[in-house]
Structures are given as C-alpha cells and as structure tokens.
Design a protein around this motif. Structure first.
Motif, mmCIF file in Angstrom:
data_model
loop_
_atom_site.group_PDB
_atom_site.id
_atom_site.type_symbol
_atom_site.label_atom_id
_atom_site.label_comp_id
_atom_site.label_asym_id
_atom_site.label_seq_id
_atom_site.Cartn_x
_atom_site.Cartn_y
_atom_site.Cartn_z
ATOM 1 N N ILE A 151 0.848 -1.291 0.000
ATOM 2 C CA ILE A 151 -0.069 0.024 -0.064
ATOM 3 C C ILE A 151 0.877 1.363 0.019
ATOM 4 C CG2 ILE A 151 -1.774 1.225 1.356
ATOM 5 C CD1 ILE A 151 -3.193 -1.203 1.998
ATOM 6 N N GLN A 152 2.153 1.127 0.596
ATOM 7 C CA GLN A 152 2.763 2.469 0.717
ATOM 8 C C GLN A 152 3.266 2.683 -0.544
ATOM 9 O OE1 GLN A 152 5.547 2.079 3.864
ATOM 10 N NE2 GLN A 152 6.703 0.447 3.012
ATOM 11 N N THR A 206 0.084 12.546 3.862
ATOM 12 C CA THR A 206 0.003 11.411 5.162
ATOM 13 C C THR A 206 -0.740 10.330 4.623
ATOM 14 O OG1 THR A 206 -0.446 13.396 6.683
ATOM 15 C CG2 THR A 206 -0.840 11.271 7.568
ATOM 16 N N LEU A 207 -0.486 9.114 4.732
ATOM 17 C CA LEU A 207 -1.125 8.049 4.381
ATOM 18 C C LEU A 207 -2.022 7.306 5.498
ATOM 19 C CD1 LEU A 207 -1.627 5.808 2.318
ATOM 20 C CD2 LEU A 207 0.401 4.627 3.059
ATOM 21 N N SER A 266 -2.577 -2.736 7.172
ATOM 22 C CA SER A 266 -1.266 -2.124 7.420
ATOM 23 C C SER A 266 -0.464 -1.794 6.052
ATOM 24 C CB SER A 266 -0.470 -3.309 7.992
ATOM 25 O OG SER A 266 0.854 -3.375 7.672
ATOM 26 N N VAL A 267 0.190 -0.708 6.161
ATOM 27 C CA VAL A 267 0.658 -0.099 5.055
ATOM 28 C C VAL A 267 1.769 -0.887 4.099
ATOM 29 C CG1 VAL A 267 0.043 2.315 5.540
ATOM 30 C CG2 VAL A 267 2.639 1.330 6.091
ATOM 31 N N GLY A 299 -10.787 -3.908 -3.341
ATOM 32 C CA GLY A 299 -11.701 -3.425 -2.182
ATOM 33 C C GLY A 299 -10.886 -2.790 -1.144
ATOM 34 N N ALA A 300 -9.479 -2.557 -1.179
ATOM 35 C CA ALA A 300 -8.639 -1.996 -0.395
ATOM 36 C C ALA A 300 -9.029 -0.257 -0.456
ATOM 37 C CB ALA A 300 -7.315 -2.105 -0.528
ATOM 38 N N ILE A 301 -9.280 0.260 0.524
ATOM 39 C CA ILE A 301 -9.620 1.805 0.467
ATOM 40 C C ILE A 301 -8.483 2.432 1.637
ATOM 41 C CG2 ILE A 301 -10.938 3.493 1.098
ATOM 42 C CD1 ILE A 301 -13.280 1.580 0.376
ATOM 43 N N PHE A 302 -7.748 3.482 1.130
ATOM 44 C CA PHE A 302 -6.972 4.220 1.826
ATOM 45 C C PHE A 302 -7.148 5.421 1.340
ATOM 46 C CE2 PHE A 302 -3.428 4.452 -1.168
ATOM 47 C CZ PHE A 302 -3.496 3.432 -1.960
ATOM 48 N N LEU A 303 -6.559 6.512 2.378
ATOM 49 C CA LEU A 303 -6.716 8.117 2.061
ATOM 50 C C LEU A 303 -5.150 8.521 1.974
ATOM 51 C CD1 LEU A 303 -9.640 8.354 2.581
ATOM 52 C CD2 LEU A 303 -9.005 10.085 4.074
#
Lengths: 528, 126
Positions: A271-272, A468-469, A474-475, A482-486
């Motif tokens: 994710i990062q 900012t993540l 976990s990043v 379906g993963a959602i992050f901001l």
C-alpha cells in the motif's frame, strides 16, 4: 525533500505504543475523519491523534460525542471559521516538522549504515575465503594450477558485476521516504545474511579447522558463493522491480474537494508503494487544487445551516446522547424539506451569468493577445546585421508587448479565480518563452485558459506538499480487491479505492479473406 | 401473415376486381407494388413480419381504378388472376399485372387493416 510522503510521527506512534487499543482508535478516527471531511470546509483539520484533543466542528450524524455542556455552542456554529482552524493548522504543521526532522533522519541513516555493512561483508567474504588459506597455512597448500587461476579471473569479474549491480539496485538516491520499512528489502537482507553466515560456518568448520590443502576446491567454493549471490540478486530484481510492472489492480483516485477522478493501473505493490506511485501521478494528471473555486458551494452550504437552529429544551442528561443526536438531526432534515427551497433557481442563474461573463472576458483576452503578438516579428540573421538599432532579446520583447494584454489577462484570471496561481513575473517569463519558441498566441494562452497539472506551477502554489497515508490495513501489506486508503494533505485528501483487473479470456476467430462477399439488396417500387 | 416454410398459409383475404384504364397506349391499374423474393424484405414498411417477401401495395393513385375497386395501401397481393404472388420476383409480379391482353385483373389481397371484411378465408399450400 518536499514531496516526502511520510510523517513517521503518526504511523510511528501507532506502531510503537498503545498496541491494540490504538488500532481500534485509528479506525474510528479514520471513519470520523472521512465523514467530517465531506461536510466541513477544507481549512479545518482532523487529527488522527490521541483522542484527548477536542474535536472541532459540526456534530457528526453518527452521534458519537459525549453530551456535555458546551455541545450546543459548537453545533450551531458555521464551520470554517478562520481563527480556530488556522491556529490548529499551525500547531499541526509545527509538530509535524519537529517529529519529521528527528524521527526520519535517524531511521534513514540507520538503514543506510546497515546496508553498507552488509554490502561490505558480502563483498569481502569471497576475498577472505581466497586469502585466508594463504595467510594461515601457506606451506601446506597445493600449487594452484591453470584451471584454478582461471577461476580467479572468473571470481574477479563476477564480483565486479555484483558490485555494480548491487549499487544500481540498492544504493541509488531514494526518490521518496516511506513510512514503514520496505518489507522485501528487509527480507532480502536477512536472506543474504543467513546465506553468508552459513557459508562462513561451513568454511570455518570444514576448511579452517581441518586446514584443507586442496586450494582448487577452496577457490571453487568461493566461486560458488559468488554465483549464489548473483542469483539472489536476480531474485531481488524480480521481487523489487519486475513484479510490480504487470498490471493487476486498477485504482480509482478521487480528490475529496472537487471530485476530480482518475484511474490508474498498478501491479502488485504494497500500500505504501502504491501510494507513492499515485502521488507521483497526481502531480502530473490532476489539475492544480484551487480553493477559490469551492467558495460558492461552501456559501450555499452555510446558508442551509444558518437557516436552522436546533435548541435542546429538555436540558442535558435527560435522554441518551445518541437518541438526542438522532432526533435533532431528523428534526433538522424534516424542517429543511418543508421549507420551500429556491436555492436551485439562484444557482442556475448564477452559473449562467458566470459562464457568460467568462466567455466575454475570454473573447477579449484572445483578441488582445493576438493583436499583441502581431507587433513582434522574429529577425533573421542577415537582417540583424543590417539594422542593429531597436533589436530586443526575448525578455525585452515580452516586456514590450505585455502591457497591451495585461489588463484583459488580469480580468480573465480574476473571473476564473486563478489570479493567485500566476504572478506577473511568471506571466512575463512564460511570454518570453513562447516568443523564443515561435509559439502562437493560442499556445501562449493555453496555460491560462485551462488549469494545468500541479507540476506546471511553481512550488509555492502547489498546496499539496506534505502527504499522510491513512489506511485501515497495514501499509506494508499488499493491495487487495476493495482496499481503501486515504492520502491526506492539509487542504484536501485523495480517496483511493482498488479493484482487481478481471481475468480476460481471449479467444480467436479466423475469417477467410475470400469469405467477404456482398449482394445488392433492392427495394424497388413499380407502378402498374 | 407470417409463413412457415412447408406449412399452409392461412390468411384472411378479399377479392378485388380492377378494370384497367386505358391511358394512351398503356393499360394502367393505378397502384404501385413493392416487394418480391429478390428484394430486401426488411425495408418493407407494411409487412408485419420483416422476412415476408410477398408483393405489397405501396401506393394507390387517387381516383384510379385500384382505389375505385377498393384496394388500399399496405395490402398484400396473394394472387393475380389465379397466379400466385407470394413467391415471385418483383419483375414477375409486374409482368403478371400488366399483361396487355387482359382488361380485368382479379386480385386476392390480404389487408393489414382490421376493417377489411373477411370475405374468404383461404388456405394456400406452398
């Protein structure tokens, strides 16, 4: 670097102390922050921080706040009041800077030192394997024949290639700083360490202790170590570079303030790293964030809220907090529905008027610029020698024709609310640039008529430098369906949703080129 | 009026007798036909079933012999003087209608419109 995506502060804290309690807190805060960002102004800040800090702004319809005496005051206030938010912002910025400078540098230097030590160990091990027998038992060693010396050359070249390859893959300057350690690199480092340690173990027990005389065997052992290291390096290339090239996921990135959306195809990344790729694409694809364009909708929203005030006549502590919040919000919605609303009318006419005004100003601007450009003519080489007077370089030429178009350009930028994105200096520079490169007036105007990507403007206009993540997963875990992050910035955030690219089953159909045949279809009418 | 190949066609038809009118050296009937097995049935605006390749009346000249006899636009011509018109080419249909030695043509038409009085219900075997 300004584009570092980290504030090790937040994920640092979450990783370190507070453990499971923190995890629950984070997801709730994250939830709240999402609902809040939708409803309030962009100037106010939600802090994913210790819950001891008071939460600003509207009551959320989730009704999670505890009823207290001051609750009534904050509910009815119009959000986005500048004093509160600005001071909060400043505090946030200062604390972020502090944590940033202390936490990140330590981590970076630490990992760099580790990497260098490991690299040295790996590089010197084969050389040590080759040199130690000569140092410890030179008289017992068998003479090294031709084949053995040939192996020396092979060891030397393979070590050279390994050195270059490791430098190319691991020791280049990093483009960005990520919040958590890069899992694959760490795993590879551990693998290499284990590998080298096991080789040393074997060497120590079987060769050093028994003082083996077969030097050729020792050289072959060293060669096998270097070969294995090259294969591990190959594995590293595949894991770190190649695996993410094949697209596996399609992410949809939406800016929270104005809804601008783009889709990107990414491979299998954590994710990062996916966030990093998205931010790099953000600077190129999304038009620059212009807070001045959002004032209209905010004023409409403010008018909605200002029309209704909800008073709690039963006094605090009578009902349960959640029940009260629910009934109040329902009362507000019902009242708003009953009130005859002519806001849509205003909006329609306002927008039509604005459109007309923009078009008029644009027409004036285009005409002014075209006229200004006709005053300039490029001089050829021969003409330059003939008429030396009154010859200007591009900057002077730009300054000469700028005043004739300055006013209409200024007015146009004001109407489209872009005036803070361009300074006089930048406009003149751009004009000189266009003149030098023989661009037409239309090409010159292109960057003012359409808001370009963020990279086009100077750094001070970006409004998007510290990221900012925010993620529930976990990043360092990989992207999943379906993963959602901001990705939060101070003024806005990018909401990212992931979808898997579907499995495509392609089948083939062969068409014989001779099979293309046609008939004439008639529809005639005959009178009889 | 759709047909299944090999099965008899059932239709509600009426007999229309048209007396040809002499105009100069031509004998005219006063209507136009369209359709035929060599034509494109999909472009026929009057047929219910767009694969019907029969002969249809596409135009009726006002005050002409056909209108006087009661022919309407959109009728499908099933027989002319006993000759079948459901499986003919456009040119064959034209020839059957414009024979120089015939003064009168007796048509069997099936009409689209519901107000056509069902004189005869005939079965055709194709």
């Amino acid at each position: 670097m300004d584009t570092e995506s980290t504030y090790s502060g937040y994920s640092y804290y979450s990783g370190r102390s507070r453990g499971s309690h923190r995890h629950g807190e984070r997801s709730r805060d994250h939830h709240k922050s999402r609902s809040k960002d939708g409803s309030r102004s962009e100037k106010s800040v939600t802090i994913n921080a210790p819950p001891a800090e008071p939460l600003l702004g509207d009551s959320s319809v989730l009704g999670e706040e505890v009823q207290d005496d001051n609750w009534g005051e904050t509910t009815t206030a119009v959000t986005g009041t500048s004093e509160h938010s600005l001071s909060q912002e400043d505090i946030v910025r200062i604390t972020k800077d502090l944590e940033d400078s202390v936490g990140l540098d330590c981590r970076r230097y630490f990992s760099l030192t580790l990497a260098v030590v490991l690299g040295l160990l790996v590089f010197l091990t084969p050389l040590a394997f080759l040199a130690l027998p000569h140092l410890l038992w030179p008289d017992k060693l068998l003479v090294c024949g031709t084949a053995c010396e040939g192996l020396f050359i092979s060891v030397a070249f393979k070590l050279l290639i390994l050195l270059l390859a490791v430098w190319a893959l691991f020791f280049r300057a990093p483009r960005a700083g990520l919040p958590r350690v890069f899992v694959f690199r760490a795993l590879l480092a551990v693998l290499v360490l284990l590998f080298v340690v096991s080789y040393w173990l074997f060497y120590g027990v079987r060769i050093l202790d028994s003082q083996d005389e077969n030097y050729q065997g020792i050289v072959q052992y060293a060669v096998s170590l270097v070969d294995a290291l090259l294969f591990i390096h190959y594995l590293a290339i595949v894991l770190l570079e190649l695996r993410q090239l094949q697209p596996a996921f399609s992410v949809c990135v939406t800016r929270s303030t104005d809804g601008e959306t783009r889709h990107y195809n990414l491979g299998q990344l954590s994710i990062q790293r996916a966030a990093l790729a998205i931010i790099e694409n953000y600077y190129r694809d999304f038009s620059v964030h212009n807070p001045a364009l959002l004032t209209a909708s905010k004023s409409r929203a403010a008018k909605h809220l200002a029309g209704l005030k909800v008073y709690n006549v039963d006094g605090p502590g009578n009902n349960a907090a959640t029940g009260l919040a629910h009934s109040q919000s329902r009362a507000m919605i019902a009242a708003a529905a009953r009130r005859r609303d002519t806001n849509h009318n205003e909006l329609y006419y306002e927008e039509a008027e604005h459109e007309r005004r923009v078009r008029k100003r644009k027409a004036r601007l285009v005409v002014a610029v075209e006229e200004a450009f006709t005053h300039i003519k490029r001089m050829q080489e021969e003409e330059q020698k003939k008429a030396p007077g009154d010859v200007m370089d591009p900057r002077e030429a730009a300054q000469a024709i700028f005043p004739s178009m300055a006013r209409s350009l200024q007015k146009y930028l004001r109407t489209t609310r872009q005036q803070h994105c361009h300074s006089m200096e930048s406009i003149q520079q751009h004009l000189a640039f266009c003149i030098t490169n023989n661009m037409t007036p239309k090409a010159f105007l292109e960057s003012y008529l359409n808001p370009g990507p963020t990279l086009q403007y100077g750094r001070e206009r970006w409004l998007a430098r510290q990221w900012t993540l925010v993620s529930e997963a976990s990043v360092t875990s990989g992207l999943k369906e379906g993963a959602i992050f901001l990705l939060k910035c101070i003024d806005f955030s990018l909401v990212v949703t992931t979808k898997r690219i579907p499995y495509i089953q392609l089948s083939e159909e062969f068409i014989d080129p001779k099979s293309h045949k046609f008939v004439l279809r008639l529809q005639s009418e005959t009178s009889v | 009026m759709s047909f299944i190949p090999g099965q008899p066609v059932t239709a509600v038809v009426q007999r229309i007798e048209i007396r040809k009118l002499r105009q100069g050296e031509h004998l005219i009937l006063g209507f136009s036909i369209g359709g035929g097995i060599d034509q494109d049935p999909g472009q026929n605006p009057f047929s219910e079933d767009k694969s019907d390749k029969g002969i249809y009346v596409t135009r009726v000249t006002p005050e002409g012999p056909a209108e006087v006899a009661g022919l309407m636009m959109g009728d499908k011509v099933m027989q002319v003087n006993g000759w079948d018109m459901t499986m003919v080419t456009h040119d064959q249909a034209r020839k059957r209608l414009t024979k120089k030695n015939e003064d009168v043509v007796r048509l069997l038409v099936a009409s689209l419109l519901c107000n056509a009085s069902p004189f005869v219900q005939t079965e055709f075997a194709i």
